[in-house]
Design a protein around this motif. Structure first.
Motif, PDB file in Angstrom:
ATOM      1  N   GLU A  12       0.778  -1.298   0.042  1.00 23.54           N
ATOM      2  CA  GLU A  12       0.040  -0.005   0.110  1.00 23.54           C
ATOM      3  C   GLU A  12       0.938   1.488  -0.061  1.00 23.54           C
ATOM      4  N   PRO A  13       1.810   1.595   0.888  1.00 27.67           N
ATOM      5  CA  PRO A  13       2.737   2.571   0.609  1.00 27.67           C
ATOM      6  C   PRO A  13       3.208   2.985  -0.686  1.00 27.67           C
ATOM      7  N   VAL A  14       3.726   2.038  -1.394  1.00 28.82           N
ATOM      8  CA  VAL A  14       4.228   2.272  -2.674  1.00 28.82           C
ATOM      9  C   VAL A  14       2.992   2.823  -3.705  1.00 28.82           C
ATOM     10  N   ILE A  15       1.881   2.199  -3.632  1.00 26.53           N
ATOM     11  CA  ILE A  15       0.755   2.447  -4.262  1.00 26.53           C
ATOM     12  C   ILE A  15       0.455   3.845  -4.095  1.00 26.53           C
ATOM     13  N   ARG A  16       0.319   4.334  -2.695  1.00 28.14           N
ATOM     14  CA  ARG A  16      -0.030   5.668  -2.374  1.00 28.14           C
ATOM     15  C   ARG A  16       0.945   6.532  -2.885  1.00 28.14           C
ATOM     16  N   ARG A  17       2.371   6.185  -2.883  1.00 23.71           N
ATOM     17  CA  ARG A  17       3.229   6.954  -3.394  1.00 23.71           C
ATOM     18  C   ARG A  17       3.269   7.370  -4.971  1.00 23.71           C
ATOM     19  N   TYR A  18       3.032   5.982  -5.696  1.00 28.29           N
ATOM     20  CA  TYR A  18       2.832   6.320  -7.083  1.00 28.29           C
ATOM     21  C   TYR A  18       1.612   7.324  -7.433  1.00 28.29           C
ATOM     22  N   LEU A  19       0.569   7.084  -6.511  1.00 25.45           N
ATOM     23  CA  LEU A  19      -0.532   8.083  -6.935  1.00 25.45           C
ATOM     24  C   LEU A  19       0.200   9.585  -6.741  1.00 25.45           C
ATOM     25  N   GLU A  20       0.632   9.727  -5.691  1.00 25.98           N
ATOM     26  CA  GLU A  20       1.260  11.119  -5.306  1.00 25.98           C
ATOM     27  C   GLU A  20       2.142  11.643  -6.126  1.00 25.98           C
ATOM     28  N   LEU A  21       3.125  10.700  -7.020  1.00 29.51           N
ATOM     29  CA  LEU A  21       4.010  11.139  -7.935  1.00 29.51           C
ATOM     30  C   LEU A  21       3.267  11.432  -9.271  1.00 29.51           C
ATOM     31  N   GLY A  22       1.814  11.243  -9.383  1.00 28.17           N
ATOM     32  CA  GLY A  22       1.075  11.451 -10.562  1.00 28.17           C
ATOM     33  C   GLY A  22       1.038  10.232 -11.313  1.00 28.17           C
ATOM     34  N   GLY A  23       1.359   9.233 -10.901  1.00 26.03           N
ATOM     35  CA  GLY A  23       1.195   7.881 -11.571  1.00 26.03           C
ATOM     36  C   GLY A  23      -0.353   7.609 -11.817  1.00 26.03           C
ATOM     37  N   THR A  24      -0.818   7.030 -13.015  1.00 28.54           N
ATOM     38  CA  THR A  24      -2.243   6.844 -13.109  1.00 28.54           C
ATOM     39  C   THR A  24      -2.388   5.659 -14.045  1.00 28.54           C
ATOM     40  N   LYS A  25      -1.272   4.779 -14.436  1.00 27.60           N
ATOM     41  CA  LYS A  25      -1.318   3.545 -14.947  1.00 27.60           C
ATOM     42  C   LYS A  25      -1.268   2.436 -14.196  1.00 27.60           C
ATOM     43  N   PHE A  26      -2.305   1.592 -14.167  1.00 27.11           N
ATOM     44  CA  PHE A  26      -2.261   0.270 -13.379  1.00 27.11           C
ATOM     45  C   PHE A  26      -2.703  -0.879 -14.338  1.00 27.11           C
ATOM     46  N   THR A  27      -2.156  -1.883 -14.286  1.00 28.86           N
ATOM     47  CA  THR A  27      -2.620  -3.178 -14.696  1.00 28.86           C
ATOM     48  C   THR A  27      -3.214  -4.063 -13.546  1.00 28.86           C
ATOM     49  N   LEU A  28      -4.032  -4.904 -13.589  1.00 31.38           N
ATOM     50  CA  LEU A  28      -4.448  -5.835 -12.460  1.00 31.38           C
ATOM     51  C   LEU A  28      -4.332  -7.238 -12.877  1.00 31.38           C
ATOM     52  N   GLY A  29      -3.726  -7.997 -12.207  1.00 26.95           N
ATOM     53  CA  GLY A  29      -3.708  -9.312 -12.432  1.00 26.95           C
ATOM     54  C   GLY A  29      -3.508 -10.233 -11.298  1.00 26.95           C
ATOM     55  N   SER A  30      -4.121 -11.642 -11.523  1.00 28.73           N
ATOM     56  CA  SER A  30      -4.121 -12.558 -10.250  1.00 28.73           C
ATOM     57  C   SER A  30      -2.907 -13.234 -10.341  1.00 28.73           C
ATOM     58  N   ASP A  31      -2.156 -13.324 -11.451  1.00 35.51           N
ATOM     59  CA  ASP A  31      -1.078 -14.405 -11.471  1.00 35.51           C
ATOM     60  C   ASP A  31      -1.441 -15.784 -11.210  1.00 35.51           C
ATOM     61  N   ALA A  32      -2.737 -16.014 -11.861  1.00 33.01           N
ATOM     62  CA  ALA A  32      -3.265 -17.275 -11.368  1.00 33.01           C
ATOM     63  C   ALA A  32      -2.411 -18.329 -12.250  1.00 33.01           C
ATOM     64  N   HIS A  33      -2.250 -19.672 -11.442  1.00 37.02           N
ATOM     65  CA  HIS A  33      -1.635 -20.776 -12.175  1.00 37.02           C
ATOM     66  C   HIS A  33      -3.011 -21.739 -12.170  1.00 37.02           C
ATOM     67  N   ARG A  34      -4.013 -21.631 -11.919  1.00 39.33           N
ATOM     68  CA  ARG A  34      -5.218 -22.354 -11.979  1.00 39.33           C
ATOM     69  C   ARG A  34      -6.408 -21.640 -12.080  1.00 39.33           C
ATOM     70  N   PRO A  35      -7.498 -22.157 -12.801  1.00 40.54           N
ATOM     71  CA  PRO A  35      -8.685 -21.278 -13.018  1.00 40.54           C
ATOM     72  C   PRO A  35      -9.237 -20.775 -11.680  1.00 40.54           C
ATOM     73  N   SER A  36      -9.151 -21.750 -10.334  1.00 33.75           N
ATOM     74  CA  SER A  36      -9.753 -21.039  -9.268  1.00 33.75           C
ATOM     75  C   SER A  36      -9.117 -19.915  -8.705  1.00 33.75           C
TER      76      SER A  36
END
Ligand SMILES: [Zn+2]
Ligand SMILES: [Zn+2]
Length: 250
Positions: A208-232
């Motif tokens: 979380e502190p890294v995400i807060r800082r990224y936003l503070e620095l003006g970062g807007t681009k995120f990608t979201l992923g589970s890194d799943a190795h199985r469908p569940s």
């Protein structure tokens, strides 16, 4: 903006460390059940991999063919991605590889340091905690600086996953983390939110502190992923990411 109906980091049974049942079709079926709108498959490509499971690289010609068949048959959009592992001595080969295939999403990751596998713990031997973690962040910075052909930097602060030292101290590494975040922003690359961290350490990668800082620095681009190795594991812990961002935006 975070796209909660997409999963941008998935491994199938083409990967040596995924479940045998993790077919493209099984993921698509699960995605339909969850109401997801798009899946991006990001098979591993670690050149000169240290982990024995990954010594034999995937035949990407065959993989891309199989992916395209699955894409044609799928009722939801599928994207051809890849997760490449950075090591300083494979940069040329890595760039050549990325130029050979029409990837729609390239994830850049660090799985090895000093030609040692973080997974086995060997890397941490003979180092202090701060030193072990600092080298990791320096290598992240070097990877982001050196490689241009990628879209998102994956599982930042993964260094703690198999570490005997436990959580890192954000304040100790704040300056170099700032450099990493600024460089991502300058290069217009995304910061990946990797929910596999919840499974291993009860937190998101990055923390979380890294995400807060990224936003503070003006970062807007995120990608979201589970890194799943199985469908569940598809779209795992997305509700926790939603809660985290609600907390941040208060
Ligand atoms: Zn990875
Ligand atoms: Zn992965």
């Amino acid at each position: 903006m975070i796209e909660f109906t997409k999963d941008t980091h998935l491994h199938t049974n083409w990967s040596a460390d995924a479940d045998a049942d993790a077919t493209f079709e099984a993921y698509v079926k699960r995605a339909k059940e969850l109401g997801l709108s798009e899946l991006t498959f990001t098979e591993h490509h670690d050149i000169d991999a240290v982990h024995p499971l990954f010594h034999d690289p995937i035949d990407f010609d065959a993989y891309v063919e199989a992916f395209e068949r699955a894409r044609t048959a799928s009722p939801i959009p599928l994207r051809l991605g890849v997760e490449v592992g950075y090591q300083s001595h494979v940069v040329k080969e890595l760039n050549d590889f990325l130029g050979r295939y029409p990837f729609e999403h390239v994830i850049l990751s660090i799985h090895y340091l000093e030609r040692k596998d973080l997974y086995t713990g060997e890397y941490y031997e003979g180092k202090t905690k701060d030193e072990a973690y600092r080298i990791y962040y320096e290598t992240c910075l070097e990877a982001i600086r050196t490689i241009d052909n990628f879209d998102s930097f994956s599982h930042l602060d993964y260094i703690t996953r198999y570490s005997p030292f436990g959580p890192y101290d954000y304040d100790v590494h704040k300056d170099i983390i700032d450099d990493i975040l600024r460089l991502l922003i300058d290069k217009n690359k995304a910061l990946e939110l990797n929910t596999s961290g919840y499974k291993y350490e009860g937190r998101l990668y990055p923390d979380e502190p890294v995400i807060r800082r990224y936003l503070e620095l003006g970062g807007t681009k995120f990608t979201l992923g589970s890194d799943a190795h199985r469908p569940s594991e598809l779209a795992g812990a997305y509700d926790q990411v939603q809660a985290l961002f609600q907390r941040i935006h208060g």
